[in-house]
Structure formats: structure tokens, C-alpha cells
Design a protein around this motif. Structure first.
Motif, PDB file in Angstrom:
ATOM      1  N   ALA A 136      33.573  76.470 -14.924  1.00  0.00           N
ATOM      2  CA  ALA A 136      33.404  77.065 -16.254  1.00  0.00           C
ATOM      3  C   ALA A 136      34.754  77.198 -16.952  1.00  0.00           C
ATOM      4  CB  ALA A 136      32.757  78.444 -16.126  1.00  0.00           C
ATOM      5  N   ASP A 137      34.704  77.213 -18.263  1.00  0.00           N
ATOM      6  CA  ASP A 137      35.885  77.442 -19.091  1.00  0.00           C
ATOM      7  C   ASP A 137      36.253  78.919 -18.976  1.00  0.00           C
ATOM      8  OD1 ASP A 137      37.693  77.975 -21.157  1.00  0.00           O
ATOM      9  OD2 ASP A 137      36.695  76.624 -22.555  1.00  0.00           O
ATOM     10  N   ASN A 138      37.392  79.203 -18.342  1.00  0.00           N
ATOM     11  CA  ASN A 138      37.872  80.576 -18.170  1.00  0.00           C
ATOM     12  C   ASN A 138      39.131  80.789 -18.998  1.00  0.00           C
ATOM     13  OD1 ASN A 138      35.890  81.113 -16.138  1.00  0.00           O
ATOM     14  ND2 ASN A 138      37.167  80.025 -14.677  1.00  0.00           N
ATOM     15  N   ALA A 145      38.318  80.858  -8.605  1.00  0.00           N
ATOM     16  CA  ALA A 145      38.032  81.581  -7.365  1.00  0.00           C
ATOM     17  C   ALA A 145      37.889  80.692  -6.136  1.00  0.00           C
ATOM     18  CB  ALA A 145      36.762  82.416  -7.544  1.00  0.00           C
ATOM     19  N   ASP A 146      37.537  79.428  -6.296  1.00  0.00           N
ATOM     20  CA  ASP A 146      37.353  78.520  -5.167  1.00  0.00           C
ATOM     21  C   ASP A 146      38.704  77.876  -4.831  1.00  0.00           C
ATOM     22  OD1 ASP A 146      36.985  76.139  -3.645  1.00  0.00           O
ATOM     23  OD2 ASP A 146      34.900  76.023  -4.304  1.00  0.00           O
ATOM     24  N   GLU A 147      39.327  78.322  -3.728  1.00  0.00           N
ATOM     25  CA  GLU A 147      40.680  77.885  -3.399  1.00  0.00           C
ATOM     26  C   GLU A 147      40.804  76.373  -3.287  1.00  0.00           C
ATOM     27  OE1 GLU A 147      44.357  78.984  -0.398  1.00  0.00           O
ATOM     28  OE2 GLU A 147      42.345  79.684   0.093  1.00  0.00           O
ATOM     29  N   ASP A 157      46.555  68.677 -12.274  1.00  0.00           N
ATOM     30  CA  ASP A 157      46.792  69.187 -13.614  1.00  0.00           C
ATOM     31  C   ASP A 157      47.320  70.622 -13.526  1.00  0.00           C
ATOM     32  OD1 ASP A 157      46.837  69.848 -16.279  1.00  0.00           O
ATOM     33  OD2 ASP A 157      44.723  69.392 -16.656  1.00  0.00           O
ATOM     34  N   PRO A 158      48.624  70.809 -13.323  1.00  0.00           N
ATOM     35  CA  PRO A 158      49.221  72.127 -13.127  1.00  0.00           C
ATOM     36  C   PRO A 158      48.968  73.101 -14.277  1.00  0.00           C
ATOM     37  CG  PRO A 158      50.792  70.417 -12.597  1.00  0.00           C
ATOM     38  CD  PRO A 158      49.608  69.744 -13.210  1.00  0.00           C
ATOM     39  N   PHE A 159      48.681  72.607 -15.463  1.00  0.00           N
ATOM     40  CA  PHE A 159      48.388  73.478 -16.600  1.00  0.00           C
ATOM     41  C   PHE A 159      47.292  74.471 -16.238  1.00  0.00           C
ATOM     42  CE2 PHE A 159      45.623  74.420 -20.207  1.00  0.00           C
ATOM     43  CZ  PHE A 159      46.526  74.966 -21.105  1.00  0.00           C
ATOM     44  N   CYS A 160      46.320  74.023 -15.424  1.00  0.00           N
ATOM     45  CA  CYS A 160      45.171  74.859 -15.080  1.00  0.00           C
ATOM     46  C   CYS A 160      45.578  76.114 -14.317  1.00  0.00           C
ATOM     47  CB  CYS A 160      44.166  74.060 -14.255  1.00  0.00           C
ATOM     48  SG  CYS A 160      43.535  72.608 -15.135  1.00  0.00           S
ATOM     49  N   ASP A 166      40.932  75.996 -18.611  1.00  0.00           N
ATOM     50  CA  ASP A 166      40.117  75.721 -19.782  1.00  0.00           C
ATOM     51  C   ASP A 166      39.006  74.717 -19.449  1.00  0.00           C
ATOM     52  OD1 ASP A 166      42.616  73.570 -21.401  1.00  0.00           O
ATOM     53  OD2 ASP A 166      41.398  73.248 -19.622  1.00  0.00           O
ATOM     54  N   ALA A 167      38.312  74.220 -20.465  1.00  0.00           N
ATOM     55  CA  ALA A 167      37.188  73.300 -20.267  1.00  0.00           C
ATOM     56  C   ALA A 167      37.623  72.021 -19.553  1.00  0.00           C
ATOM     57  CB  ALA A 167      36.524  72.982 -21.597  1.00  0.00           C
ATOM     58  N   ASP A 168      38.836  71.527 -19.844  1.00  0.00           N
ATOM     59  CA  ASP A 168      39.324  70.317 -19.157  1.00  0.00           C
ATOM     60  C   ASP A 168      39.479  70.567 -17.668  1.00  0.00           C
ATOM     61  OD1 ASP A 168      39.401  68.815 -21.496  1.00  0.00           O
ATOM     62  OD2 ASP A 168      41.503  69.254 -21.885  1.00  0.00           O
ATOM     63  N   CYS A 169      39.974  71.719 -17.282  1.00  0.00           N
ATOM     64  CA  CYS A 169      40.138  72.057 -15.861  1.00  0.00           C
ATOM     65  C   CYS A 169      38.769  72.120 -15.183  1.00  0.00           C
ATOM     66  CB  CYS A 169      40.845  73.403 -15.694  1.00  0.00           C
ATOM     67  SG  CYS A 169      42.469  73.472 -16.480  1.00  0.00           S
ATOM     68  N   ALA A 170      37.800  72.732 -15.858  1.00  0.00           N
ATOM     69  CA  ALA A 170      36.461  72.871 -15.303  1.00  0.00           C
ATOM     70  C   ALA A 170      35.782  71.526 -15.104  1.00  0.00           C
ATOM     71  CB  ALA A 170      35.595  73.751 -16.214  1.00  0.00           C
ATOM     72  N   SER A 171      36.138  70.542 -15.938  1.00  0.00           N
ATOM     73  CA  SER A 171      35.512  69.213 -15.819  1.00  0.00           C
ATOM     74  C   SER A 171      36.250  68.309 -14.852  1.00  0.00           C
ATOM     75  CB  SER A 171      35.397  68.553 -17.186  1.00  0.00           C
ATOM     76  OG  SER A 171      36.675  68.244 -17.684  1.00  0.00           O
ATOM     77  N   ASP A 172      37.469  68.672 -14.434  1.00  0.00           N
ATOM     78  CA  ASP A 172      38.230  67.852 -13.481  1.00  0.00           C
ATOM     79  C   ASP A 172      37.549  67.954 -12.175  1.00  0.00           C
ATOM     80  OD1 ASP A 172      40.049  67.072 -15.365  1.00  0.00           O
ATOM     81  OD2 ASP A 172      41.630  68.402 -14.705  1.00  0.00           O
TER      82      ASP A 172
END
Length: 172
Positions: A136-138, A145-147, A157-160, A166-172
Motif C-alpha cells: 500500500a501507499d504509505n 512492516a514486512d522485513e 529503490d532506497p527512496f522507499c 509511496d505507490a511506486d514502492c508498493a508496486s515494486d
């Protein structure tokens, strides 16, 4: 660090150490950055998840040009897991020392734009685990939460983990 190698030429030397998954030992369309370390530990230079370019990276001790083989600390091609055509170079840095980062692409690959992340310590030192659903986009928080998921995504993608999940991290 943003990069654009679309108009770049190839001006660095080939290195046998760059010949990791093919018969090509050159980094094409290379752009160069002089970086001063703020830490004494392993440093990770990554393009994982930050471009569509088939990247190659090399890191040299010092910022002197032309570079010489003896100053090459690491050269990498295709080591970002699911984003297999991006790269991660790892080297031991000393705080206050300068290093030359060479970013380009695999010979014959299409150049383009993207970003390079330089971080002290391995990706597992990022904000993992944290809070929030990994799918999810947080926005506003970093990590999830999932290590295992968190480390895989933030490794590419260290930005995450550095900024926000964000939404890009959730879709990776």
C-alpha cells in the motif's frame, strides 16, 4: 544523483573487472561524479529501480583523471535482482576521501536518464522493518512492516526507506 547519458561519449578505459556477464568490458556513454565519503565503511553505489537504462558502474579511488586500472575499486553490471539490468558497486570507503563514480551503460544498450544512490552501509541498514503495509501507499512514512519485502524493495529503490513508502514502492 540524477544522470543523463543520452548525449555522453565513451571516454573511460575498458576493465576486465567489468566483464561480468558478457564478452564486453567497456562502460559506454559514461558520466562521472567525484564524491567525498562521509563514512568509513562499505559504501553502496546503486541504480536499482531508479532507471530503465541497462547500467554499468565503476568506482575509483581518488578523483584524478585519467583513471588507471590500479585505482579501480569495483565495477558492476546487472546485479539488482528483479531489476537485473541495473547495477550495484560496493567498496570500502574512508571518511574524507574522494572517489570517482563512473556511470554508463552496457555497450550497445540504449542510454537514458535515471538516478544513482550512494549510501554508507548495506541496504539492510535501511528502515526495515518499519510500519505500514508493503503493498500500500504509505506516503509520509518510510519502509514497511514486512522485513523481507522492505529489504528487497529498498535494496533496489532506497527512496522507499530513505524518504517515503509511496505507490511506486508498493508496486515494486
Amino acid at each position: 544523483f540524477a544522470f543523463d547519458n543520452q548525449q555522453a561519449t565513451t571516454d573511460g578505459p575498458p576493465h576486465a573487472a567489468c566483464q561480468q556477464s558478457s564478452d564486453q568490458d567497456q562502460i559506454s556513454k559514461d558520466v562521472w561524479y567525484c564524491w567525498t565519503s562521509n563514512c568509513t565503511e562499505d559504501v553502496y553505489v546503486r541504480t536499482c529501480g531508479q532507471t530503465t537504462v541497462d547500467t554499468r558502474l565503476a568506482v575509483y579511488e581518488g578523483c584524478d583523471c585519467p583513471v588507471v586500472e590500479n585505482n579501480l575499486l569495483d565495477c558492476n553490471d546487472d546485479s539488482c535482482g528483479a531489476n537485473g539490468v541495473q547495477s550495484v558497486a560496493v567498496f570500502r570507503a574512508v571518511a574524507g576521501q574522494r572517489y570517482l563514480v563512473r556511470a554508463g551503460n552496457y555497450p550497445l544498450a540504449v542510454p537514458g536518464t535515471g538516478s544513482i544512490t550512494i549510501s554508507c552501509g548495506p541496504p539492510s541498514q535501511l528502515n526495515c522493518p518499519a510500519t505500514g503495509d508493503c503493498c500500500a501507499d504509505n506516503s509520509g512514512t518510510s519502509g514497511c512492516a514486512d522485513e523481507g519485502c522492505c529489504e528487497r524493495v529498498c535494496g533496489c529503490d532506497p527512496f522507499c526507506c530513505d524518504s517515503e513508502w509511496d505507490a511506486d514502492c508498493a508496486s515494486d
